[in-house]
Structure formats: structure tokens, C-alpha cells
Design a protein around this motif. Structure first.
Motif, mmCIF file in Angstrom:
data_model
loop_
_atom_site.group_PDB
_atom_site.id
_atom_site.type_symbol
_atom_site.label_atom_id
_atom_site.label_comp_id
_atom_site.label_asym_id
_atom_site.label_seq_id
_atom_site.Cartn_x
_atom_site.Cartn_y
_atom_site.Cartn_z
ATOM 1 N N LEU A 125 0.582 -1.131 -0.080
ATOM 2 C CA LEU A 125 -0.073 -0.004 -0.251
ATOM 3 C C LEU A 125 1.061 1.195 0.017
ATOM 4 O O LEU A 125 0.581 2.185 -0.421
ATOM 5 C CB LEU A 125 -0.755 -0.151 0.917
ATOM 6 N N ALA A 126 1.693 1.306 0.605
ATOM 7 C CA ALA A 126 2.784 2.323 0.900
ATOM 8 C C ALA A 126 3.392 2.643 -1.301
ATOM 9 O O ALA A 126 3.460 3.842 -0.945
ATOM 10 C CB ALA A 126 3.657 1.887 1.805
ATOM 11 N N LEU A 127 4.011 1.544 -1.550
ATOM 12 C CA LEU A 127 4.215 1.723 -2.040
ATOM 13 C C LEU A 127 3.324 2.364 -3.291
ATOM 14 O O LEU A 127 3.900 3.367 -4.119
ATOM 15 C CB LEU A 127 4.562 -0.157 -3.473
ATOM 16 N N ALA A 128 2.148 1.523 -3.778
ATOM 17 C CA ALA A 128 1.424 2.270 -4.267
ATOM 18 C C ALA A 128 1.695 3.919 -3.909
ATOM 19 O O ALA A 128 1.000 4.836 -5.263
ATOM 20 C CB ALA A 128 -0.166 1.858 -4.350
ATOM 21 N N VAL A 129 0.833 3.984 -2.646
ATOM 22 C CA VAL A 129 0.667 5.751 -2.882
ATOM 23 C C VAL A 129 2.027 6.685 -3.171
ATOM 24 O O VAL A 129 1.672 7.590 -3.331
ATOM 25 C CB VAL A 129 0.658 5.609 -1.117
ATOM 26 N N ALA A 130 3.112 6.074 -3.122
ATOM 27 C CA ALA A 130 4.285 6.728 -2.957
ATOM 28 C C ALA A 130 4.032 6.935 -4.805
ATOM 29 O O ALA A 130 4.620 7.715 -5.088
ATOM 30 C CB ALA A 130 5.355 5.961 -2.757
ATOM 31 N N ILE A 131 3.854 6.036 -5.516
ATOM 32 C CA ILE A 131 3.925 5.709 -7.037
ATOM 33 C C ILE A 131 2.640 7.182 -6.975
ATOM 34 O O ILE A 131 3.418 7.789 -8.672
ATOM 35 C CB ILE A 131 3.424 4.809 -7.650
ATOM 36 N N ALA A 132 1.716 7.174 -6.599
ATOM 37 C CA ALA A 132 0.543 7.900 -7.141
ATOM 38 C C ALA A 132 0.956 9.443 -6.577
ATOM 39 O O ALA A 132 0.764 10.213 -6.990
ATOM 40 C CB ALA A 132 -0.717 7.711 -5.784
ATOM 41 N N ALA A 133 2.448 9.291 -5.408
ATOM 42 C CA ALA A 133 2.824 11.586 -5.490
ATOM 43 C C ALA A 133 3.438 11.331 -6.582
ATOM 44 O O ALA A 133 3.706 12.347 -6.698
ATOM 45 C CB ALA A 133 3.366 10.440 -3.902
ATOM 46 N N VAL A 134 4.709 10.473 -7.015
ATOM 47 C CA VAL A 134 5.438 10.873 -7.816
ATOM 48 C C VAL A 134 4.485 10.977 -9.480
ATOM 49 O O VAL A 134 4.843 12.163 -9.550
ATOM 50 C CB VAL A 134 6.272 9.783 -8.065
ATOM 51 N N VAL A 135 3.743 10.750 -9.278
ATOM 52 C CA VAL A 135 2.566 10.731 -10.777
ATOM 53 C C VAL A 135 1.908 12.214 -10.420
ATOM 54 O O VAL A 135 2.237 13.286 -11.000
ATOM 55 C CB VAL A 135 1.353 9.801 -10.729
ATOM 56 N N MET A 136 1.759 12.486 -9.004
ATOM 57 C CA MET A 136 1.062 13.987 -8.848
ATOM 58 C C MET A 136 1.848 15.146 -8.870
ATOM 59 O O MET A 136 2.228 16.503 -9.611
ATOM 60 C CB MET A 136 -0.277 13.617 -7.545
ATOM 61 N N GLY A 137 2.932 14.479 -8.593
ATOM 62 C CA GLY A 137 4.231 15.665 -8.045
ATOM 63 C C GLY A 137 4.587 16.396 -9.784
ATOM 64 O O GLY A 137 5.255 17.906 -9.554
ATOM 65 N N ALA A 138 5.111 15.000 -10.504
ATOM 66 C CA ALA A 138 5.469 15.043 -12.029
ATOM 67 C C ALA A 138 3.677 16.293 -12.293
ATOM 68 O O ALA A 138 4.411 17.243 -13.595
ATOM 69 C CB ALA A 138 5.599 13.901 -12.458
ATOM 70 N N ILE A 139 2.756 15.941 -12.598
ATOM 71 C CA ILE A 139 2.044 16.431 -13.235
ATOM 72 C C ILE A 139 1.870 18.120 -12.341
ATOM 73 O O ILE A 139 1.397 18.978 -13.109
ATOM 74 C CB ILE A 139 1.006 15.848 -13.068
ATOM 75 N N GLY A 140 2.095 18.032 -11.295
ATOM 76 C CA GLY A 140 1.076 19.733 -10.113
ATOM 77 C C GLY A 140 3.949 20.385 -10.785
ATOM 78 O O GLY A 140 3.034 21.605 -10.692
ATOM 79 N N LYS A 141 4.462 19.507 -11.272
ATOM 80 C CA LYS A 141 5.012 20.408 -11.261
ATOM 81 C C LYS A 141 5.055 21.268 -13.191
ATOM 82 O O LYS A 141 5.760 22.299 -12.950
ATOM 83 C CB LYS A 141 5.895 19.884 -11.716
ATOM 84 N N LYS A 142 4.427 20.345 -13.472
ATOM 85 C CA LYS A 142 4.140 21.156 -15.249
ATOM 86 C C LYS A 142 3.510 22.475 -15.017
ATOM 87 O O LYS A 142 3.329 23.372 -16.142
ATOM 88 C CB LYS A 142 3.947 19.515 -16.135
ATOM 89 N N ASN A 143 2.420 22.152 -14.493
ATOM 90 C CA ASN A 143 0.519 22.868 -14.969
ATOM 91 C C ASN A 143 1.063 24.565 -14.327
ATOM 92 O O ASN A 143 0.754 24.971 -14.633
ATOM 93 C CB ASN A 143 -0.055 21.990 -13.912
ATOM 94 N N THR A 144 2.151 24.873 -13.446
ATOM 95 C CA THR A 144 1.630 25.825 -12.281
ATOM 96 C C THR A 144 3.041 26.294 -12.199
ATOM 97 O O THR A 144 4.290 26.099 -12.380
ATOM 98 C CB THR A 144 1.120 26.152 -11.513
ATOM 99 N N GLU A 145 3.211 28.014 -12.244
ATOM 100 C CA GLU A 145 4.514 28.146 -11.686
ATOM 101 C C GLU A 145 4.900 28.072 -10.548
ATOM 102 O O GLU A 145 6.176 28.478 -10.080
ATOM 103 C CB GLU A 145 4.153 30.203 -11.287
ATOM 104 N N LYS A 146 3.715 28.121 -9.203
ATOM 105 C CA LYS A 146 4.416 27.461 -7.732
ATOM 106 C C LYS A 146 4.646 25.845 -7.952
ATOM 107 O O LYS A 146 3.752 25.497 -8.150
ATOM 108 C CB LYS A 146 3.090 28.183 -7.045
ATOM 109 N N LYS A 147 5.968 25.373 -7.389
ATOM 110 C CA LYS A 147 6.710 24.182 -8.013
ATOM 111 C C LYS A 147 6.576 23.088 -6.685
ATOM 112 O O LYS A 147 6.802 22.607 -6.743
ATOM 113 C CB LYS A 147 7.539 24.588 -8.994
ATOM 114 N N GLY A 148 7.408 24.270 -5.313
ATOM 115 C CA GLY A 148 7.480 23.736 -4.198
ATOM 116 C C GLY A 148 7.086 22.497 -4.256
ATOM 117 O O GLY A 148 7.868 21.237 -3.927
ATOM 118 N N MET A 149 5.326 22.846 -3.272
ATOM 119 C CA MET A 149 5.117 21.780 -2.691
ATOM 120 C C MET A 149 4.809 20.361 -3.912
ATOM 121 O O MET A 149 5.042 19.199 -3.657
ATOM 122 C CB MET A 149 3.879 21.576 -2.392
ATOM 123 N N ALA A 150 4.719 20.123 -5.483
ATOM 124 C CA ALA A 150 5.472 19.268 -6.428
ATOM 125 C C ALA A 150 6.267 18.820 -6.093
ATOM 126 O O ALA A 150 6.299 18.241 -6.528
ATOM 127 C CB ALA A 150 4.350 20.513 -7.480
#
Length: 145
Positions: A50-75
Motif C-alpha cells: 500500500l505504501a508503494l502504491a501511494v508513493a507511486i501516486a505521489a510521484v505521478v501527482m508531483g510530476a503533473i503538479g510540477k508541469k502545470n503551474t509556476e508554484k512548484k515547491g510542494m510538487a
């Protein structure tokens, strides 16, 4: 109006959640048959996956969040924590799975996975001797009041 990076926040929360799940996976949850001793079991392995699945989701959301906005810190933070959590969760799951074979052997004896897959009987004798010493030491402990 200031835009928030919602996907970055989600990535950070998922990354932190995966670290919590890794910690939970290392908490002994299964008891030896006839004993108060807790050790690792199949539920620990589930938390590792379960930790592995959530970590993969975090990486995916981080990559998407890093692309879409100027505020990239949390991503970026979610992405980094997610990558670290992927590595830690794989290691955790492997370690906990190996340790859970001991619980399986104690509880199921000759029907356990370990007993059925060990070819040399002397290895099982060594495990039996170590477990017997452990249970003897537990029997000598003072009882709780």
C-alpha cells in the motif's frame, strides 16, 4: 487572485502518507501461536505494498503538479518524497516478507512455506533451536501484574 498548486499539495500529502504507511509496515502485528509475542505477518506486507502504491501516486501527482503551474515547491517536495518512499517501500516489503516467514513457520510448522521449501533439514533444526531458546527466555520473564 493567487493560484494554488492543488496537485502539488496532493503529491506532498501522498508522499507523507506513504512514509507513514512504511512506518506502519514495520510495526509487528501478527502474534506467534500460543504467545504474546508480536512479529511480522501478512498484514505488514499489505501495508508495504500500500505504501508503494501511494508513493507511486505521489510521484505521478508531483510530476503533473510540477508541469502545470509556476508554484512548484510542494510538487517538487511530493515528487522527491515519493521517489524516496518508492525505494523505502520496496525495501520494507522485502524485509517484512522475509521476516513474516518466521511467523508462518512458528504458526504452521511443517505446513509453512519455509518448511516446504528448505531442502536441508539441518537448517530447520537451527531455526527450531533458535525459536525454542526464544520461547524459553520468554517463559522466564516476570509476569505482568
Amino acid at each position: 487572485m493567487e493560484q494554488k498548486n492543488v496537485k502539488g499539495i496532493i503529491a506532498l500529502v501522498l508522499g507523507l502518507l506513504s512514509l507513514v504507511l512504511i512506518g506502519v509496515a514495520f510495526y509487528p502485528m501478527d502474534s506467534f501461536r500460543g504467545s504474546i509475542i508480536k512479529f511480522y505477518g501478512s498484514l505488514n506486507i499489505v501495508f508495504g505494498f500500500l505504501a508503494l502504491a501511494v508513493a507511486i501516486a505521489a510521484v505521478v501527482m508531483g510530476a503533473i503538479g510540477k508541469k502545470n503551474t509556476e508554484k512548484k515547491g510542494m510538487a517538487v517536495a511530493g515528487l522527491v518524497i515519493g521517489i524516496i518512499s518508492i525505494i523505502l517501500s520496496i525495501l520494507t516489503t522485502c524485509i517484512v516478507a522475509a521476516l513474516s516467514t518466521v511467523t508462518d513457520y512458528v504458526n504452521n510448522g511443517p505446513d509453512s512455506w519455509l518448511a516446504q521449501n528448505v531442502e536441508d533439514e539441518s537448517e530447520l533444526k537451527q531455526i527450531d533451536d533458535a525459536l525454542e531458546g526464544l520461547f524459553d527466555a520468554i517463559d522466564k520473564l516476570p509476569e505482568e501484574k
